[in-house]
Scaffold this active site. Structure first.
Site, PDB file in Angstrom:
ATOM      1  N   TYR A 143       0.837  -1.199   0.000  1.00  0.00           N
ATOM      2  CA  TYR A 143       0.000   0.000   0.000  1.00  0.00           C
ATOM      3  C   TYR A 143       0.880   1.260   0.000  1.00  0.00           C
ATOM      4  CZ  TYR A 143      -3.676   3.279   1.455  1.00  0.00           C
ATOM      5  OH  TYR A 143      -4.555   4.331   1.524  1.00  0.00           O
TER       6      TYR A 143
HETATM    7  N1  LIG Z   1      -9.758   5.569   4.608  1.00  0.00           N
HETATM    8  C1  LIG Z   1      -8.541   5.943   4.888  1.00  0.00           C
HETATM    9  O1  LIG Z   1      -8.086   5.865   6.026  1.00  0.00           O
HETATM   10  C2  LIG Z   1      -7.653   6.528   3.802  1.00  0.00           C
HETATM   11  C3  LIG Z   1      -6.554   7.303   4.165  1.00  0.00           C
HETATM   12  C4  LIG Z   1      -5.734   7.823   3.173  1.00  0.00           C
HETATM   13  C5  LIG Z   1      -6.025   7.576   1.849  1.00  0.00           C
HETATM   14  N2  LIG Z   1      -7.086   6.812   1.513  1.00  0.00           N
HETATM   15  C6  LIG Z   1      -7.342   6.554   0.086  1.00  0.00           C
HETATM   16  O2  LIG Z   1      -8.590   7.088  -0.255  1.00  0.00           O
HETATM   17  C7  LIG Z   1      -9.137   6.381  -1.366  1.00  0.00           C
HETATM   18  C8  LIG Z   1     -10.580   6.012  -1.066  1.00  0.00           C
HETATM   19  O3  LIG Z   1     -10.594   5.091   0.003  1.00  0.00           O
HETATM   20  P1  LIG Z   1     -11.823   4.901   1.023  1.00  0.00           P
HETATM   21  O4  LIG Z   1     -11.278   5.079   2.365  1.00  0.00           O
HETATM   22  O5  LIG Z   1     -12.972   5.711   0.574  1.00  0.00           O
HETATM   23  O6  LIG Z   1     -12.074   3.338   0.822  1.00  0.00           O
HETATM   24  P2  LIG Z   1     -13.375   2.550   0.354  1.00  0.00           P
HETATM   25  O7  LIG Z   1     -12.979   1.116   0.424  1.00  0.00           O
HETATM   26  O8  LIG Z   1     -14.566   3.030   1.083  1.00  0.00           O
HETATM   27  O9  LIG Z   1     -13.535   2.991  -1.183  1.00  0.00           O
HETATM   28  C9  LIG Z   1     -12.693   2.542  -2.232  1.00  0.00           C
HETATM   29  C10 LIG Z   1     -13.538   2.377  -3.482  1.00  0.00           C
HETATM   30  O10 LIG Z   1     -12.673   2.016  -4.568  1.00  0.00           O
HETATM   31  C11 LIG Z   1     -13.345   1.017  -5.331  1.00  0.00           C
HETATM   32  N3  LIG Z   1     -12.387   0.200  -6.075  1.00  0.00           N
HETATM   33  C12 LIG Z   1     -11.488  -0.672  -5.567  1.00  0.00           C
HETATM   34  N4  LIG Z   1     -10.815  -1.262  -6.560  1.00  0.00           N
HETATM   35  C13 LIG Z   1     -11.315  -0.769  -7.716  1.00  0.00           C
HETATM   36  C14 LIG Z   1     -11.048  -1.010  -9.091  1.00  0.00           C
HETATM   37  N5  LIG Z   1     -10.124  -1.900  -9.482  1.00  0.00           N
HETATM   38  N6  LIG Z   1     -11.729  -0.315 -10.026  1.00  0.00           N
HETATM   39  C15 LIG Z   1     -12.677   0.582  -9.638  1.00  0.00           C
HETATM   40  N7  LIG Z   1     -12.987   0.838  -8.363  1.00  0.00           N
HETATM   41  C16 LIG Z   1     -12.320   0.167  -7.422  1.00  0.00           C
HETATM   42  C17 LIG Z   1     -14.103   0.186  -4.299  1.00  0.00           C
HETATM   43  O11 LIG Z   1     -15.147  -0.570  -4.879  1.00  0.00           O
HETATM   44  C18 LIG Z   1     -14.595   1.251  -3.340  1.00  0.00           C
HETATM   45  O12 LIG Z   1     -15.874   1.731  -3.693  1.00  0.00           O
HETATM   46  C19 LIG Z   1      -8.208   5.180  -1.577  1.00  0.00           C
HETATM   47  O13 LIG Z   1      -7.332   5.447  -2.651  1.00  0.00           O
HETATM   48  C20 LIG Z   1      -7.450   5.100  -0.279  1.00  0.00           C
HETATM   49  O14 LIG Z   1      -6.194   4.476  -0.447  1.00  0.00           O
HETATM   50  C21 LIG Z   1      -7.933   6.289   2.461  1.00  0.00           C
END
Ligand SMILES: NC(=O)c1ccc[n+]([C@@H]2O[C@H](COP(=O)([O-])OP(=O)(O)OC[C@H]3O[C@@H](n4cnc5c(N)ncnc54)[C@H](O)[C@@H]3O)[C@@H](O)[C@H]2O)c1
Length: 260
Positions: free
Chosen positions: A167
């Site tokens: 990651y």
């Molecule tokens: N939640 C956290 O703590 C956090 C912190 C920093 C960064 N992020 C980043 O924020 C972004 C959103 O994450 P989130 O927390 O909303 O997670 P989440 O799991 O709620 O949402 C991620 C979404 O991406 C979609 N997805 C996954 N693989 C895919 C693919 N191959 N094609 C199309 N869609 C796909 C999933 O279906 C899901 O709807 C991510 O890139 C994550 O790495 C999250």
């Protein structure tokens, strides 16, 4: 929230738009007047998100690791509305939470495949078309703009994080992708940036143990997780004409965890 920015008649794509942050970002863009295409691989969550967000949102069922599907989706998105002004590369997966010697090569590959290669595929498909579209005169800046691209990276891409090598590496790669594409498009009126949030309360945060959660919280000087609305507010600014000279910038959102 969106009232402070005018995104009327702007067309946006938010990948991972059915997830926690994606949905929040889409809502903020819509509140500011934009119409948003949600791209997501989870069909059920996608349909629900689009219905919740209302008529300014539409759904496109796409796995962003599928180059042909991304190409078809991008062509259709540009055809249907003539242009795309905003791309939010937000889709991502966490993968295994294990020391590197216990992880599977398939997991490492999959995490890079979604978080980095997928963002590359969508950027490739969208930015080529964005460069070809007519620049927009803006009320804010005297310089014409063709579009904004915001990549959702992570604090882990800056710092690295134990038990999350794939990651962290994928997000570090996304930061380098951001800076490189920003340099390539700097004279095209396309602003490319990334944000590096600390943990937020989404489905992703629920994939970890209580012990790891406490460890992550302890690293954040403000002593709390970032709120989805706080992420959305920063993305909103980065997607607006107010953001006209910050291309290649990496914007921190970590409650003091990052010192750079
Ligand atoms: N939640 C956290 O703590 C956090 C912190 C920093 C960064 N992020 C980043 O924020 C972004 C959103 O994450 P989130 O927390 O909303 O997670 P989440 O799991 O709620 O949402 C991620 C979404 O991406 C979609 N997805 C996954 N693989 C895919 C693919 N191959 N094609 C199309 N869609 C796909 C999933 O279906 C899901 O709807 C991510 O890139 C994550 O790495 C999250």
């Amino acid at each position: 929230m969106g009232a402070r920015y005018n995104l009327r008649s702007r067309r946006a794509i938010v990948t991972g738009g059915a997830g926690g942050l994606g949905r929040g970002i889409a809502q903020a863009l819509i509140d500011a007047g934009a119409t948003v295409e949600l791209w997501d691989a989870n069909a059920a969550a996608l349909a629900e998100a689009a219905a919740d967000l209302g008529p300014a949102a539409s759904a496109r069922h796409i796995d962003i690791t599928d180059a042909a599907a991304v190409e078809i989706g991008a062509e259709a998105a540009f055809q249907s509305g003539g242009r795309i002004d905003i791309l939010i590369n937000n889709a991502g997966v966490l993968g295994e939470v294990k020391p590197v010697w216990e992880t599977s090569p398939e997991n490492f590959q999959r995490v890079l495949q979604v978080n980095l290669f997928g963002a590359y595929l969508v950027t490739r498909a969208v930015v080529g078309r964005m460069r070809a579209q007519v620049p927009r005169e803006t009320a804010v800046s005297q310089h014409a703009l063709r579009g904004h691209i915001v990549n959702i990276a992570s604090i882990q891409g800056k710092e690295g994080m134990a038990l999350a090598a794939a990651y962290s590496a994928s997000k570090a790669g996304l930061l380098a992708l951001t800076k490189s594409v920003a340099k390539e498009t700097a004279k095209d009126g396309i602003i490319v940036t990334a944000i590096t949030p600390a943990a937020a309360e989404t489905a992703m945060a629920k994939e970890i143990t209580a012990e790891r959660r406490a460890d992550i919280l302890a690293r954040i000087p403000m002593g709390r997780f970032v709120e989805i609305e706080e992420v959305a507010r920063m993305v909103l600014w980065l997607s607006s004409d107010e953001c006209s000279f910050s291309t290649g910038g990496i914007f921190d959102l970590s409650g003091g965890r990052a010192t750079y």
